[in-house]
Structures are given as C-alpha cells and as structure tokens.
Design a protein around this motif. Structure first.
Motif, PDB file in Angstrom:
ATOM      1  N   ARG A 228       2.245   2.181   5.704  1.00 26.14           N
ATOM      2  CA  ARG A 228       0.855   1.764   5.445  1.00 26.14           C
ATOM      3  C   ARG A 228       0.543   1.830   3.954  1.00 26.14           C
ATOM      4  NH1 ARG A 228      -0.900   4.567  10.546  1.00 26.14           N
ATOM      5  NH2 ARG A 228      -0.968   6.419   9.248  1.00 26.14           N
ATOM      6  N   PHE A 229       0.989   2.912   3.312  1.00 27.41           N
ATOM      7  CA  PHE A 229       0.729   3.047   1.882  1.00 27.41           C
ATOM      8  C   PHE A 229       1.375   1.916   1.090  1.00 27.41           C
ATOM      9  CE2 PHE A 229       2.384   4.443  -2.251  1.00 27.41           C
ATOM     10  CZ  PHE A 229       1.186   4.498  -2.936  1.00 27.41           C
ATOM     11  N   PHE A 230       2.679   1.696   1.289  1.00 28.34           N
ATOM     12  CA  PHE A 230       3.368   0.692   0.480  1.00 28.34           C
ATOM     13  C   PHE A 230       2.910  -0.732   0.804  1.00 28.34           C
ATOM     14  CE2 PHE A 230       6.455   4.112  -0.410  1.00 28.34           C
ATOM     15  CZ  PHE A 230       6.406   4.042  -1.791  1.00 28.34           C
ATOM     16  N   ALA A 231       2.612  -1.019   2.068  1.00 33.69           N
ATOM     17  CA  ALA A 231       2.092  -2.353   2.407  1.00 33.69           C
ATOM     18  C   ALA A 231       0.763  -2.595   1.709  1.00 33.69           C
ATOM     19  CB  ALA A 231       1.946  -2.496   3.921  1.00 33.69           C
ATOM     20  N   SER A 232      -0.099  -1.592   1.689  1.00 35.44           N
ATOM     21  CA  SER A 232      -1.403  -1.763   1.041  1.00 35.44           C
ATOM     22  C   SER A 232      -1.270  -1.796  -0.479  1.00 35.44           C
ATOM     23  CB  SER A 232      -2.381  -0.675   1.487  1.00 35.44           C
ATOM     24  OG  SER A 232      -1.959   0.600   1.056  1.00 35.44           O
ATOM     25  N   LEU A 233      -0.351  -1.018  -1.044  1.00 35.30           N
ATOM     26  CA  LEU A 233      -0.126  -1.063  -2.488  1.00 35.30           C
ATOM     27  C   LEU A 233       0.378  -2.449  -2.891  1.00 35.30           C
ATOM     28  CD1 LEU A 233      -0.003   0.331  -5.258  1.00 35.30           C
ATOM     29  CD2 LEU A 233       2.315   1.091  -4.658  1.00 35.30           C
TER      30      LEU A 233
ATOM     31  N   ASP B 271      -7.277   9.295   2.130  1.00 34.63           N
ATOM     32  CA  ASP B 271      -5.893   9.596   2.497  1.00 34.63           C
ATOM     33  C   ASP B 271      -5.069   8.332   2.274  1.00 34.63           C
ATOM     34  OD1 ASP B 271      -3.440  10.090   3.703  1.00 34.63           O
ATOM     35  OD2 ASP B 271      -4.293  10.789   5.594  1.00 34.63           O
ATOM     36  N   MET B 272      -4.200   8.343   1.259  1.00 37.49           N
ATOM     37  CA  MET B 272      -3.437   7.136   0.936  1.00 37.49           C
ATOM     38  C   MET B 272      -2.453   6.773   2.044  1.00 37.49           C
ATOM     39  SD  MET B 272      -1.171   8.440  -2.244  1.00 37.49           S
ATOM     40  CE  MET B 272       0.413   9.217  -2.035  1.00 37.49           C
ATOM     41  N   GLY B 273      -2.169   7.683   2.951  1.00 33.15           N
ATOM     42  CA  GLY B 273      -1.324   7.383   4.095  1.00 33.15           C
ATOM     43  C   GLY B 273      -1.992   6.470   5.112  1.00 33.15           C
ATOM     44  N   LEU B 274      -3.283   6.262   4.958  1.00 28.68           N
ATOM     45  CA  LEU B 274      -4.016   5.323   5.819  1.00 28.68           C
ATOM     46  C   LEU B 274      -4.019   3.923   5.226  1.00 28.68           C
ATOM     47  CD1 LEU B 274      -7.083   7.567   6.737  1.00 28.68           C
ATOM     48  CD2 LEU B 274      -5.038   7.098   8.112  1.00 28.68           C
ATOM     49  N   GLY B 275      -3.479   3.783   4.035  1.00 26.24           N
ATOM     50  CA  GLY B 275      -3.508   2.507   3.317  1.00 26.24           C
ATOM     51  C   GLY B 275      -4.603   2.546   2.267  1.00 26.24           C
ATOM     52  N   LEU B 276      -4.439   1.773   1.238  1.00 20.69           N
ATOM     53  CA  LEU B 276      -5.409   1.743   0.141  1.00 20.69           C
ATOM     54  C   LEU B 276      -6.540   0.768   0.451  1.00 20.69           C
ATOM     55  CD1 LEU B 276      -2.841   1.720  -2.800  1.00 20.69           C
ATOM     56  CD2 LEU B 276      -4.059   3.676  -1.829  1.00 20.69           C
ATOM     57  N   PRO B 277      -7.783   1.188   0.262  1.00 18.94           N
ATOM     58  CA  PRO B 277      -8.935   0.358   0.653  1.00 18.94           C
ATOM     59  C   PRO B 277      -9.458  -0.547  -0.462  1.00 18.94           C
ATOM     60  CG  PRO B 277      -9.702   2.526   0.048  1.00 18.94           C
ATOM     61  CD  PRO B 277      -8.191   2.537  -0.114  1.00 18.94           C
ATOM     62  N   PHE B 278      -8.561  -1.221  -1.151  1.00 19.90           N
ATOM     63  CA  PHE B 278      -8.969  -2.099  -2.244  1.00 19.90           C
ATOM     64  C   PHE B 278      -8.651  -3.544  -1.894  1.00 19.90           C
ATOM     65  CE2 PHE B 278      -7.751   2.012  -4.134  1.00 19.90           C
ATOM     66  CZ  PHE B 278      -8.990   2.394  -4.618  1.00 19.90           C
ATOM     67  N   ARG B 279      -9.333  -4.459  -2.563  1.00 22.86           N
ATOM     68  CA  ARG B 279      -9.139  -5.879  -2.262  1.00 22.86           C
ATOM     69  C   ARG B 279      -7.761  -6.354  -2.747  1.00 22.86           C
ATOM     70  NH1 ARG B 279     -11.902  -6.031  -7.015  1.00 22.86           N
ATOM     71  NH2 ARG B 279     -11.261  -7.642  -8.473  1.00 22.86           N
ATOM     72  N   ASP B 280      -7.305  -7.424  -2.194  1.00 24.84           N
ATOM     73  CA  ASP B 280      -6.017  -8.022  -2.559  1.00 24.84           C
ATOM     74  C   ASP B 280      -5.991  -8.369  -4.043  1.00 24.84           C
ATOM     75  OD1 ASP B 280      -5.752  -7.881   0.168  1.00 24.84           O
ATOM     76  OD2 ASP B 280      -5.376 -10.013   0.466  1.00 24.84           O
ATOM     77  N   GLY B 281      -4.900  -8.039  -4.705  1.00 23.18           N
ATOM     78  CA  GLY B 281      -4.710  -8.387  -6.105  1.00 23.18           C
ATOM     79  C   GLY B 281      -5.657  -7.693  -7.069  1.00 23.18           C
TER      80      GLY B 281
ATOM     81  N   ALA C 208      12.055   5.132  -0.671  1.00 22.26           N
ATOM     82  CA  ALA C 208      12.555   3.876  -1.256  1.00 22.26           C
ATOM     83  C   ALA C 208      12.647   2.777  -0.200  1.00 22.26           C
ATOM     84  CB  ALA C 208      13.911   4.111  -1.909  1.00 22.26           C
ATOM     85  N   ALA C 209      13.074   3.123   1.011  1.00 22.23           N
ATOM     86  CA  ALA C 209      13.190   2.133   2.087  1.00 22.23           C
ATOM     87  C   ALA C 209      11.820   1.593   2.485  1.00 22.23           C
ATOM     88  CB  ALA C 209      13.894   2.744   3.293  1.00 22.23           C
ATOM     89  N   ALA C 210      10.806   2.454   2.523  1.00 19.71           N
ATOM     90  CA  ALA C 210       9.455   2.000   2.871  1.00 19.71           C
ATOM     91  C   ALA C 210       8.923   1.031   1.817  1.00 19.71           C
ATOM     92  CB  ALA C 210       8.520   3.197   3.024  1.00 19.71           C
ATOM     93  N   ALA C 211       9.215   1.301   0.549  1.00 20.17           N
ATOM     94  CA  ALA C 211       8.784   0.397  -0.527  1.00 20.17           C
ATOM     95  C   ALA C 211       9.471  -0.962  -0.389  1.00 20.17           C
ATOM     96  CB  ALA C 211       9.085   1.023  -1.885  1.00 20.17           C
ATOM     97  N   GLN C 212      10.748  -0.961  -0.083  1.00 22.94           N
ATOM     98  CA  GLN C 212      11.487  -2.226   0.088  1.00 22.94           C
ATOM     99  C   GLN C 212      10.963  -3.018   1.271  1.00 22.94           C
ATOM    100  OE1 GLN C 212      15.616  -0.958   0.188  1.00 22.94           O
ATOM    101  NE2 GLN C 212      15.891  -1.689  -1.901  1.00 22.94           N
TER     102      GLN C 212
END
Length: 115
Positions: A55-60, A15-25, A86-90
């Motif tokens: 959570r999604f945009f912070a993790s992306l 669930d991408m709404g939980l944040g993406l589970p990948f390493r930084d960069g 758009a606001a969440a992405a910003q």
C-alpha cells in the motif's frame, strides 16, 4: 513540535502503511529517514507487513510525478527484511535498488532505497 508551537505549517499525522493520502503526481520527490522499517511488522491479521509495504509503495508511486525520485533510508533487521522492502517497491513500478553504507559495520551500517 509544530503543533505545540502553533506553527502555520500544514501537518499530517497518518499511518503510511495505509497508503499516502495525497493526489496523483503531487510531489517531485520524497525523502524518508528511519521510517520504512516500521512497515515490516504486522499491525493485526488484516494488516500484514507485505500488505502495508504494498500500500505504501503503490501510493508513493502514484503521488510522485512521472520521473519523480525517492530516497528512503532504513534499518532492516536482516537481509530478508531488506529484500521484502525492495520487492514491494519493484511491484509498485519503481526501478532502483538498495545501497548499503558501511556494510561491514554493525553500528554505522545504513541502507538506502534509491528509487
């Protein structure tokens, strides 16, 4: 499809709404087609649409390398939903904005968040 075909590809169901589970960069870029709008709905009281989007945009943002880009195509129900996205992405640190293809059409209109 890949699971049924026993493909050697690595797959992740999440669930991408939980944040993406990948390493930084981990990624140079990201592309999404018709998935982003589903984060605009509350799963339950603890998982509101703004929280899921944040959570999604912070993790992306974290998963993209410095200077990485993202192109996210989505279908908002209304202008308020497009503004929420758009606001969440910003808030996550992204620059960019929404481009609308076929803005006068009700059937062919597509929104692209270019980050």
């Amino acid at each position: 499809v890949a699971f049924a075909a026993r493909s050697p590809a690595e797959l992740l169901e999440h669930d991408m709404g939980l944040g993406l589970p990948f390493r930084d960069g981990a990624f140079d870029g990201a592309v999404s087609v018709s998935a982003l709008q589903w984060l605009c709905y509350d799963n339950d009281a603890a998982s509101s649409a703004p929280r899921r989007l944040n959570r999604f945009f912070a993790s992306l943002y974290r998963c993209l390398r410095a200077g990485g880009r993202a192109a996210l195509q989505f279908y908002p129900e209304n202008d308020a939903q497009a503004a929420l996205i758009a606001a969440a992405a910003q808030r996550a640190g992204f620059a960019g904005g929404v481009v609308v293809d076929f803005p006068r059409s009700t059937k062919a209109r597509k929104h692209y968040l270019c980050l």
